[in-house]
Every structure is written in structure tokens, then in C-alpha cells.
Write a protein that holds these residues in place. Sequence first.
Motif, PDB file in Angstrom:
ATOM      1  N   PHE A  29       9.646  13.706   5.245  1.00 13.37           N
ATOM      2  CA  PHE A  29       8.189  12.561   4.407  1.00 13.37           C
ATOM      3  C   PHE A  29       7.718  12.903   2.916  1.00 13.37           C
ATOM      4  O   PHE A  29       7.221  12.830   2.230  1.00 13.37           O
ATOM      5  CB  PHE A  29       7.654  11.938   5.401  1.00 13.37           C
ATOM      6  CG  PHE A  29       6.374  11.115   5.290  1.00 13.37           C
ATOM      7  CD1 PHE A  29       6.703  10.091   4.503  1.00 13.37           C
ATOM      8  CD2 PHE A  29       5.172  11.286   4.749  1.00 13.37           C
ATOM      9  CE1 PHE A  29       5.930   8.924   3.856  1.00 13.37           C
ATOM     10  CE2 PHE A  29       4.158  11.137   4.248  1.00 13.37           C
ATOM     11  CZ  PHE A  29       4.142   9.586   4.037  1.00 13.37           C
ATOM     12  N   LEU A  30       6.993  14.585   3.837  1.00 10.69           N
ATOM     13  CA  LEU A  30       6.220  15.224   2.321  1.00 10.69           C
ATOM     14  C   LEU A  30       7.138  15.526   0.943  1.00 10.69           C
ATOM     15  O   LEU A  30       6.598  15.108   0.536  1.00 10.69           O
ATOM     16  CB  LEU A  30       6.439  16.208   3.374  1.00 10.69           C
ATOM     17  CG  LEU A  30       5.075  16.942   4.325  1.00 10.69           C
ATOM     18  CD1 LEU A  30       5.009  18.080   5.109  1.00 10.69           C
ATOM     19  CD2 LEU A  30       4.125  16.036   3.566  1.00 10.69           C
TER      20      LEU A  30
ATOM     21  N   GLU B 167       7.928  10.916  -4.157  1.00 12.50           N
ATOM     22  CA  GLU B 167       7.079   9.261  -4.723  1.00 12.50           C
ATOM     23  C   GLU B 167       6.249   8.799  -5.924  1.00 12.50           C
ATOM     24  O   GLU B 167       5.750   8.683  -7.178  1.00 12.50           O
ATOM     25  CB  GLU B 167       6.600   8.845  -3.766  1.00 12.50           C
ATOM     26  CG  GLU B 167       8.148   7.932  -3.112  1.00 12.50           C
ATOM     27  CD  GLU B 167       7.535   6.433  -2.410  1.00 12.50           C
ATOM     28  OE1 GLU B 167       6.428   6.719  -1.999  1.00 12.50           O
ATOM     29  OE2 GLU B 167       8.197   6.007  -2.535  1.00 12.50           O
ATOM     30  N   ILE B 168       5.126  10.826  -5.358  1.00  4.05           N
ATOM     31  CA  ILE B 168       4.382  10.889  -6.649  1.00  4.05           C
ATOM     32  C   ILE B 168       4.209  11.398  -8.379  1.00  4.05           C
ATOM     33  O   ILE B 168       3.778  10.848  -9.222  1.00  4.05           O
ATOM     34  CB  ILE B 168       3.208  11.509  -5.813  1.00  4.05           C
ATOM     35  CG1 ILE B 168       2.603  11.238  -5.032  1.00  4.05           C
ATOM     36  CG2 ILE B 168       2.147  12.264  -7.155  1.00  4.05           C
ATOM     37  CD1 ILE B 168       1.641  12.264  -4.219  1.00  4.05           C
ATOM     38  N   LEU B 169       5.164  11.747  -8.005  1.00  2.00           N
ATOM     39  CA  LEU B 169       5.767  12.612  -9.418  1.00  2.00           C
ATOM     40  C   LEU B 169       6.550  11.077 -10.444  1.00  2.00           C
ATOM     41  O   LEU B 169       5.953  11.018 -11.424  1.00  2.00           O
ATOM     42  CB  LEU B 169       7.047  13.761  -8.879  1.00  2.00           C
ATOM     43  CG  LEU B 169       6.668  14.743  -8.803  1.00  2.00           C
ATOM     44  CD1 LEU B 169       7.504  16.005  -8.672  1.00  2.00           C
ATOM     45  CD2 LEU B 169       5.195  14.973  -9.439  1.00  2.00           C
ATOM     46  N   ILE B 170       7.446  10.535  -9.805  1.00  2.90           N
ATOM     47  CA  ILE B 170       7.816   9.072 -10.435  1.00  2.90           C
ATOM     48  C   ILE B 170       6.746   8.034 -10.615  1.00  2.90           C
ATOM     49  O   ILE B 170       7.028   7.316 -11.642  1.00  2.90           O
ATOM     50  CB  ILE B 170       9.142   8.885  -9.366  1.00  2.90           C
ATOM     51  CG1 ILE B 170      10.198   9.470  -9.173  1.00  2.90           C
ATOM     52  CG2 ILE B 170       9.692   7.624  -9.900  1.00  2.90           C
ATOM     53  CD1 ILE B 170      11.158   8.784  -7.688  1.00  2.90           C
ATOM     54  N   PHE B 171       5.553   7.941  -9.577  1.00  5.98           N
ATOM     55  CA  PHE B 171       4.740   7.067 -10.317  1.00  5.98           C
ATOM     56  C   PHE B 171       4.276   7.358 -11.212  1.00  5.98           C
ATOM     57  O   PHE B 171       3.348   6.959 -12.209  1.00  5.98           O
ATOM     58  CB  PHE B 171       3.632   6.571  -8.678  1.00  5.98           C
ATOM     59  CG  PHE B 171       2.999   5.831  -9.186  1.00  5.98           C
ATOM     60  CD1 PHE B 171       2.899   4.207  -8.725  1.00  5.98           C
ATOM     61  CD2 PHE B 171       1.312   6.112  -9.354  1.00  5.98           C
ATOM     62  CE1 PHE B 171       2.546   3.561  -9.526  1.00  5.98           C
ATOM     63  CE2 PHE B 171       0.764   5.358  -9.437  1.00  5.98           C
ATOM     64  CZ  PHE B 171       0.832   3.877  -9.120  1.00  5.98           C
TER      65      PHE B 171
ATOM     66  N   LEU C 212       7.763  -3.517 -11.690  1.00  7.38           N
ATOM     67  CA  LEU C 212       8.445  -3.802 -10.650  1.00  7.38           C
ATOM     68  C   LEU C 212       8.713  -2.292  -9.848  1.00  7.38           C
ATOM     69  O   LEU C 212       8.707  -2.761  -8.498  1.00  7.38           O
ATOM     70  CB  LEU C 212       9.692  -4.665 -10.166  1.00  7.38           C
ATOM     71  CG  LEU C 212       9.512  -5.529 -10.997  1.00  7.38           C
ATOM     72  CD1 LEU C 212      10.577  -6.646 -11.300  1.00  7.38           C
ATOM     73  CD2 LEU C 212       7.843  -6.429 -10.394  1.00  7.38           C
ATOM     74  N   MET C 213       8.994  -0.848 -11.016  1.00  6.86           N
ATOM     75  CA  MET C 213       9.215   0.069  -9.861  1.00  6.86           C
ATOM     76  C   MET C 213       7.594   0.816  -9.481  1.00  6.86           C
ATOM     77  O   MET C 213       8.304   1.258  -8.388  1.00  6.86           O
ATOM     78  CB  MET C 213       9.885   0.976 -10.943  1.00  6.86           C
ATOM     79  CG  MET C 213      11.618   1.280 -11.447  1.00  6.86           C
ATOM     80  SD  MET C 213      12.325   1.977 -10.104  1.00  6.86           S
ATOM     81  CE  MET C 213      12.081   3.501 -10.195  1.00  6.86           C
ATOM     82  N   MET C 214       6.954   0.459  -9.885  1.00  5.53           N
ATOM     83  CA  MET C 214       5.434   0.681  -9.610  1.00  5.53           C
ATOM     84  C   MET C 214       5.226   0.541  -8.254  1.00  5.53           C
ATOM     85  O   MET C 214       4.696   0.780  -7.311  1.00  5.53           O
ATOM     86  CB  MET C 214       4.523   0.890 -11.063  1.00  5.53           C
ATOM     87  CG  MET C 214       4.603   1.652 -11.106  1.00  5.53           C
ATOM     88  SD  MET C 214       3.572   1.859 -12.826  1.00  5.53           S
ATOM     89  CE  MET C 214       3.451   0.406 -13.654  1.00  5.53           C
TER      90      MET C 214
ATOM     91  N   SER D  36       6.617   1.091  -0.804  1.00  8.09           N
ATOM     92  CA  SER D  36       7.228   1.756   0.680  1.00  8.09           C
ATOM     93  C   SER D  36       6.139   2.552   1.229  1.00  8.09           C
ATOM     94  O   SER D  36       6.743   2.444   2.648  1.00  8.09           O
ATOM     95  CB  SER D  36       7.630   3.008  -0.338  1.00  8.09           C
ATOM     96  OG  SER D  36       7.535   3.549  -1.109  1.00  8.09           O
ATOM     97  N   MET D  37       5.338   2.741   0.951  1.00  5.64           N
ATOM     98  CA  MET D  37       3.736   3.844   1.067  1.00  5.64           C
ATOM     99  C   MET D  37       3.143   1.904   2.513  1.00  5.64           C
ATOM    100  O   MET D  37       2.775   1.802   3.357  1.00  5.64           O
ATOM    101  CB  MET D  37       2.347   4.013   0.750  1.00  5.64           C
ATOM    102  CG  MET D  37       3.360   5.186   0.379  1.00  5.64           C
ATOM    103  SD  MET D  37       3.918   6.112   0.426  1.00  5.64           S
ATOM    104  CE  MET D  37       4.601   7.173  -0.121  1.00  5.64           C
TER     105      MET D  37
END
Length: 308
Positions: free
Chosen positions: A113-114, A120-124, A143-145, A151-152
Amino acid sequence: CAHLRLACQTELKPYYSSKLWWCGITLLGLGEVGNFAAYGFAPIALVAPLGCVSVIGSAFISVFFLKKTMRTADILGGTLTVTGTYLLVTFIPNVPQDLTARQVQNYLVSWPFLVYSILEILIFCILLYFYKRKTVKHIVVLLMMVALLASMTVIAVKAVSSMITLSVKGKMQLTYSIFYIMVALMASSCAFQVKFLSQAMHLYEATAVVPINFVFFTTSAIISGVIFYREFQSAAFLSVFMFLFGCLLSFLGVFIIARNKKEEHLQIPFIDCGHIPGHKLTGKIQPDSHSSCYGTLNKEDDSVKSQS
């Protein structure tokens, strides 16, 4: 239905004065409460794809309330979606759903998960950079954001719902700090999710936003369930294959229902240019909102701006 009725009346009234509108909001709230509770009794990989049922329901209910025409595409898409839903329910892995606060804590600090959270944070952040600095407001970016935030949201929703369910059964979980951390994560991610989804609905037709958002949301929810709650850890290959095939049928059914479905816009009365001094009857007050020049300066205004 309430908005359409109010628009047809001679005396304009605010929508919140309509009993029908409040009835719809109440039913919507009850549906979301049921959706929230479902995460406490079933895997994320099952609850998230079953959102396609709302698309089928909307297509059929609109025939009765909004007097829409039932199309062949609606019947075909509904059949595919129902078939996909049957496969989802049949081949979902049977995993225990009673999640304690300590289990959620252990999942939260696990290495899979880490790593998933960092990615996820990098892509966002990359998508947010293009959205804010480069003003890229493509439907896929928005819509990707939404999907990354969703997911969270589903992780937090399942944790909160499961801990509340156990507390009701007599095993108190609400005294753990992880419960309130998950509540905060659920509220914040949901708020930003609504922000970007509203932006997408403002810029694009709902017939394009709904199917794409359903696919992105469902995919991100399944991935988060697999990584965080390890829902397919002991599943057989046939079960995984048939489950994914059911998801594919559901996606295809939603796209068929939403494909080529034009939105009907209300005919709002306007003042014609014949009653405005200095304008001709055939003149235009502003260009069509769906044209490429809407909201832009014409050449004359542009030249004046450059001179000034």
C-alpha cells in the motif's frame, strides 16, 4: 423531473420549493447510505462495479418520468450489464469482511500500500500540474484525478463502514484513532473528487462523462481493494478471469447505453436583437455556446487589445 416541471411553469420558483425535488434528494441520500453500508458487508471489488445498476436504472426510469424513448441500444446495453453483474456476483472471491481497527492499521503501513500510495500521489501531482499550470482540462485528465481520489475514498469508506458494523455488533471500534483518520480521509478525498467531477460535467456532456468515469472509478476501486484489502489473494485463476470478464461486459453495457444519447436542452426565451438599439433582427448577441469561438475575442477586439 422536478427541474423540468419548474421550467415549464409561467411563474419561476426556486427548485428547493418543490416537494418533488426534495423527494428525489431524499431517495438519493437513502441510496448513498445503502451504498455506504454495502462496503461493510461485501468486497470493494463487488460493490464498485455494481454501480452499473444505477446506469440501467436511470435509462429505464427516464422512460417513465422524463418520457424518453426506449432505444434498442438501451435494451442491448442493459442485457450485457445484467450478464456482467451476474458474473461479478458469482465469481467474487469469498474473503472475510469483519475488519477490525487493528487490521486496518496493519494494512495502512504495509509495503504494497505504501508503494501504491506513492505512485498515486506522483501521478496525481503530475495531472494536477497540467491541470493548474498548463490549463489542460481534457476529460481524461479530469476523470483520472477523480479516479485516483476515488481509490482512497473507497478504502476509507470500507474501513469506516466495517468498523461501524462491528461496533453495532458489540465489538467497539470507534475508540481507535484510525477510525477518525479514515473518516477525515473519506471526507477530504470525496470533497475534492466532487470538485473535479463537477468541472468535468460543466465542460463535457454527461453522456461522455458517465461511462468514462464509471470505467475509471471501477478500475481504481478494484485495484485499491486488491492492494489494500488483498481481496484476490487466494482466488483461483478461473474466478479472476470470469470476474474480469464480467467487468468488461458491464463496461461495454454502460458505453452502449450512453453512446449517441443526446442531451435535450430547454428552450429558454431570449430578447431578439430587433428590440435592441443599433442591432438588426438577424444579428447575434453572442456566438453559440457549442461553437469553437465561444468565449473568445474576435479579430477586431484582438487588434484593439494589442494596440492598447
